[in-house]
Design an enzyme around this catalytic site. Structure first.
Site, short mmCIF file in Angstrom:
data_model
loop_
_atom_site.label_atom_id
_atom_site.label_comp_id
_atom_site.label_asym_id
_atom_site.label_seq_id
_atom_site.Cartn_x
_atom_site.Cartn_y
_atom_site.Cartn_z
CG HIS A 170 -33.52 -31.40 0.67
ND1 HIS A 170 -33.47 -30.09 0.25
CD2 HIS A 170 -34.67 -31.51 1.38
CE1 HIS A 170 -34.53 -29.44 0.69
NE2 HIS A 170 -35.29 -30.29 1.38
CG ASP A 226 -40.24 -28.19 -0.35
OD1 ASP A 226 -39.88 -29.33 -0.03
OD2 ASP A 226 -39.90 -27.16 0.28
CG HIS A 270 -37.68 -22.85 1.31
ND1 HIS A 270 -37.90 -23.15 2.63
CD2 HIS A 270 -37.83 -24.01 0.64
CE1 HIS A 270 -38.15 -24.45 2.76
NE2 HIS A 270 -38.12 -24.99 1.56
CG HIS A 286 -33.22 -30.30 5.75
ND1 HIS A 286 -33.88 -29.30 6.41
CD2 HIS A 286 -34.12 -30.80 4.85
CE1 HIS A 286 -35.12 -29.22 5.95
NE2 HIS A 286 -35.29 -30.12 5.01
CG HIS A 288 -37.97 -32.83 2.34
ND1 HIS A 288 -37.35 -32.12 3.34
CD2 HIS A 288 -38.24 -34.05 2.86
CE1 HIS A 288 -37.26 -32.88 4.44
NE2 HIS A 288 -37.79 -34.05 4.17
ZN LIG Z 1 -38.03 -27.13 1.41
#
Ligand SMILES: [Zn+2]
Length: 301
Positions: free
Chosen positions: A63, A67, A262, A141, A65
């Site tokens: 995804h 990070d 994570h 998410h 984001h």
């Molecule tokens: Zn993350």
């Protein structure tokens, strides 16, 4: 020789810490190299881990984001700078096409490599190679997120005593494996099923059907456990898992080697993740990921 191992490049969620880089994971699978979720700083972590741009032939982003994806700009430019001779394929949620394009073309550079954009719009098979089938499953998410799974096709393992009983030796053993039968003896009579290995990558999600489907029967499961169990409400609100939730998934799915990663920067003691994973009843091999750790895919049983 076929190498199957996970090279952990980064293990922090949201913000890097002094000891943890943003996410990044390389899976070496025979001759293939799959880079999952390259966060910021991945190019340098590759250098530290002894991973070259040439090692990559596929990039999988769960995804958009930061990070999990800010490292795309650097990694893509490095692949081109090093003039990687083979094509590279990138998978990522289709709804983030504009993010991918921005990262791919963040600054000026000379494109030398054939990079195929293969966005993921729904559950299903993404690629079939000689070594594995790659599938995606939708996760849960705040932004669209997909997990990934590699499945090696089942094969057959020759049984020497059965071969001997049928008087098959030398090059004939290879022949019966290739051709399926020899002089009235079938391959099934002299071999057993060798189950293909499975690898699953589950990042940034609350519990949902996709998590369980991806984890099912995995030899290795790399899964986020951003939070400890006491913060389960926070995890659900932000679309994440706790150590206990991730380990319970692995336990129910029969995972052989569980890799938790994570981690939120709010926790200082990684051993608590291990303790909670065991308390959830997971009894297989367990790694609490650290940057630059290498984890071999478990040997076949
Ligand atoms: Zn993350």
């Amino acid at each position: 020789m076929s190498v199957r191992e996970l090279v952990v490049l980064g293990t922090a969620s949201q913000v890097p810490t002094r000891h943890r880089n943003h996410n990044g994971y390389l899976l070496r699978w025979d001759g293939h190299g799959l880079l999952f979720d390259p966060g910021e700083g991945t190019q340098r972590q590759m250098l530290r881990a002894g991973v070259a741009a040439h090692d990559l032939d596929r990039i999988c982003v769960t995804h958009f984001h930061g990070d999990h994806s800010l490292g795309l700009a650097g990694v893509i430019q490095r692949i081109n700078l090093d003039q990687v001779p083979h094509p590279v394929t990138a998978h990522y949620p289709a709804s983030g096409q504009h993010f991918f394009e921005r990262l791919r073309y963040a600054t000026a550079y000379r494109e030398t490599v054939r990079l195929t954009e293969a966005p993921v719009a729904e559950d299903g098979t993404l690629a079939v190679t000689d070594a594995f089938t790659l599938e995606a499953r939708r996760l849960s998410h705040p932004v669209e997120s997909f997990g990934y799974r590699l499945t090696e096709p089942d094969g057959r393992r020759l049984l020497p005593e059965r071969l001997a009983a049928h008087g098959i030796k030398g090059p004939d053993a290879g022949r019966i494996q290739r051709e399926g039968a020899l002089g009235g003896v079938t391959l099934e009579e002299v071999s057993e099923v060798r189950h293909g290995q499975r690898f699953a990558f589950v990042m940034d999600t609350r519990l949902c059907d996709g998590v369980h489907a991806l984890a099912e029967g995995a030899d290795m499961l790399v899964i986020e456990s951003t939070f400890l169990d006491a913060d389960v409400r926070l995890a659900e609100d932000h679309g994440h898992l706790t150590a206990g939730q991730a380990a319970a998934v692995a336990r129910d799915a029969g995972v052989r080697h569980l890799v938790l990663t994570h981690f939120s920067q709010r926790y200082s003691d990684p051993s608590e993740f291990e303790r909670q994973a065991r308390a959830a009843g997971f009894e297989g091999e367990l790694s609490i990921a650290q940057d630059l750790m290498r984890v071999p895919v478990p040997k076949r049983t």
